[in-house]
Design an enzyme around this catalytic site. Structure first.
Site, mmCIF file in Angstrom:
data_model
loop_
_atom_site.group_PDB
_atom_site.id
_atom_site.type_symbol
_atom_site.label_atom_id
_atom_site.label_comp_id
_atom_site.label_asym_id
_atom_site.label_seq_id
_atom_site.Cartn_x
_atom_site.Cartn_y
_atom_site.Cartn_z
ATOM 1 N N GLU A 83 14.160 117.081 12.845
ATOM 2 C CA GLU A 83 15.064 115.939 12.945
ATOM 3 C C GLU A 83 15.551 115.717 14.372
ATOM 4 O OE1 GLU A 83 18.067 116.946 10.136
ATOM 5 O OE2 GLU A 83 16.988 116.112 8.412
ATOM 6 N N HIS A 138 -17.229 85.440 19.480
ATOM 7 C CA HIS A 138 -16.445 84.211 19.533
ATOM 8 C C HIS A 138 -15.476 84.187 20.722
ATOM 9 C CE1 HIS A 138 -13.507 86.584 17.010
ATOM 10 N NE2 HIS A 138 -12.648 85.934 17.794
ATOM 11 N N ASP A 168 -20.508 89.599 14.632
ATOM 12 C CA ASP A 168 -19.660 88.925 15.623
ATOM 13 C C ASP A 168 -19.389 89.824 16.834
ATOM 14 O OD1 ASP A 168 -18.154 86.899 16.772
ATOM 15 O OD2 ASP A 168 -16.292 87.536 15.794
ATOM 16 N N GLY A 245 -6.381 86.672 20.295
ATOM 17 C CA GLY A 245 -6.266 87.434 21.532
ATOM 18 C C GLY A 245 -6.536 88.908 21.309
ATOM 19 N N ASN A 246 -6.308 89.382 20.062
ATOM 20 C CA ASN A 246 -6.676 90.759 19.710
ATOM 21 C C ASN A 246 -8.174 90.907 19.455
ATOM 22 O OD1 ASN A 246 -3.562 91.002 18.500
ATOM 23 N ND2 ASN A 246 -4.438 92.969 19.189
ATOM 24 N N SER A 247 -8.861 89.774 19.255
ATOM 25 C CA SER A 247 -10.282 89.827 18.912
ATOM 26 C C SER A 247 -11.063 90.621 19.957
ATOM 27 C CB SER A 247 -10.849 88.407 18.827
ATOM 28 O OG SER A 247 -10.271 87.713 17.752
ATOM 29 N N THR A 263 -11.901 91.833 14.528
ATOM 30 C CA THR A 263 -12.725 90.616 14.586
ATOM 31 C C THR A 263 -12.074 89.393 13.965
ATOM 32 O OG1 THR A 263 -14.965 89.787 14.219
ATOM 33 C CG2 THR A 263 -13.940 90.997 12.412
ATOM 34 N N ILE A 265 -8.541 87.620 11.283
ATOM 35 C CA ILE A 265 -7.375 87.717 10.408
ATOM 36 C C ILE A 265 -7.539 86.704 9.287
ATOM 37 C CG2 ILE A 265 -5.773 88.572 12.165
ATOM 38 C CD1 ILE A 265 -4.800 85.722 12.585
ATOM 39 N N LEU A 266 -6.963 87.034 8.162
ATOM 40 C CA LEU A 266 -7.018 86.131 7.011
ATOM 41 C C LEU A 266 -5.657 85.473 6.831
ATOM 42 C CD1 LEU A 266 -8.552 85.003 4.571
ATOM 43 C CD2 LEU A 266 -7.717 86.971 3.258
#
Length: 295
Positions: A83, A138, A168, A245-247, A263, A265-266
């Site tokens: 802790e 992409h 991709d 941008g994370n792709s 690659t 997001i949904l």
């Protein structure tokens, strides 16, 4: 003629006998004094040790008995330590392992007026220290020029040396590389399971490098791109926050090893922002895009 009394004779005899008895004692004392003179220095040197032994003996006699600790006492002590200790999170440890391998990827295009403009921003990860980088198709598709920014700030142009459209994935080769470029460690997804901790690193909306963490939500998922042009299969589903941008950025396990390439997001709406479901291509597919099996 002077006569000696019987009383005087008895006193003389007693004195002679006492002197005779005292002689051995005096001789013993003389020998002890001689022995002490000969061994004076060794005895003085031994005094501290003798004193220490006496102290330890006294301490062992008067010290309180050692406490008997139960398993509950030990568990409570461990809990208190956990802790109060500052333990780095799995996400921070994972990021530290890969931070030198993260690359900002930008695609430049010709504007209608003929000027060059930045048209896409994504992420890449160095997988070979000679400047080989993985990203998404992409991110760089149709770009007139591809620019990279390495973790230590060096900028370089790059060219596409390979693609794997079914996943991709694009392979980039940097034209200039930093000294001591760090390549990320790749790890098979064979041991990956739902619930495992994962960390995503990238440049969401061009901001970063940014770190987010979550867990594996599922495996062998399918995802169709928003344009409906491509169906991706055998994907890792995760809930670490990612956005445009994370792709092309890495998905890391708790040890900071790359298990996938982010690659998509949904989002059931038309807004391309994260709502809890992200997808990554397994690293085995990405390695095949390079042509070098990592495992």
């Amino acid at each position: 003629m002077k006569r000696i009394s019987l009383y005087s004779r008895s006193r003389l005899r007693a004195a002679v006998e006492a002197e005779a008895r005292e002689l051995p004692r005096k001789e013993e004392k003389r020998r002890w004094r001689a022995w002490l003179r000969r061994h004076r220095l060794p005895l003085l040197a031994a005094v501290p040790g003798i004193a220490a032994l006496a102290f330890l003996a006294a301490r062992s006699v008067f010290a309180p008995a050692a406490a008997d600790y139960t398993q509950e006492d030990i568990d409570a002590a461990v809990t208190r330590s956990l802790e109060t200790a500052q333990v780095p999170s799995h996400a921070s440890k994972a990021y530290e392992a890969v931070r030198g391998s993260i690359v900002r990827v930008r695609g430049y295009y010709d504007a209608p007026d003929g000027k060059e403009v930045e048209g896409s921003v994504g992420t890449g990860v160095v997988i070979l220290d000679k400047g080989v980088i993985l990203t998404n198709i992409h991110v760089v598709a149709g770009a007139k020029r591809i620019a990279l920014t390495f973790a230590e700030g060096l900028e370089s142009e790059a060219e596409v040396t390979g693609t794997r459209p079914e996943d991709d994935l694009a392979v980039l080769q940097a034209k200039t590389i930093p000294d001591d470029l760090q390549a990320a460690t790749l790890q098979s997804t064979a041991g990956l399971a739902p619930g495992d901790f994962v960390t995503a690193v990238g440049f969401p909306f061009g901001i970063g490098p940014s770190v987010s963490s979550g867990v594996v939500s599922g495996l062998r998922r399918e995802y169709r791109s928003p344009e409906g042009k491509r169906l991706l299969t055998n994907l890792i589903q995760f809930d670490a926050a990612v956005n445009p941008g994370n792709s092309g950025g890495p998905l890391l396990n708790a040890s900071g090893e790359v298990v996938g390439i982010v690659t998509g997001i949904l989002n059931p709406t038309e807004q391309r922002v994260f709502v809890g479901i992200g997808f990554a291509v397994p690293i085995e597919n990405a390695a095949a895009a390079v042509g070098v099996p990592p495992f």
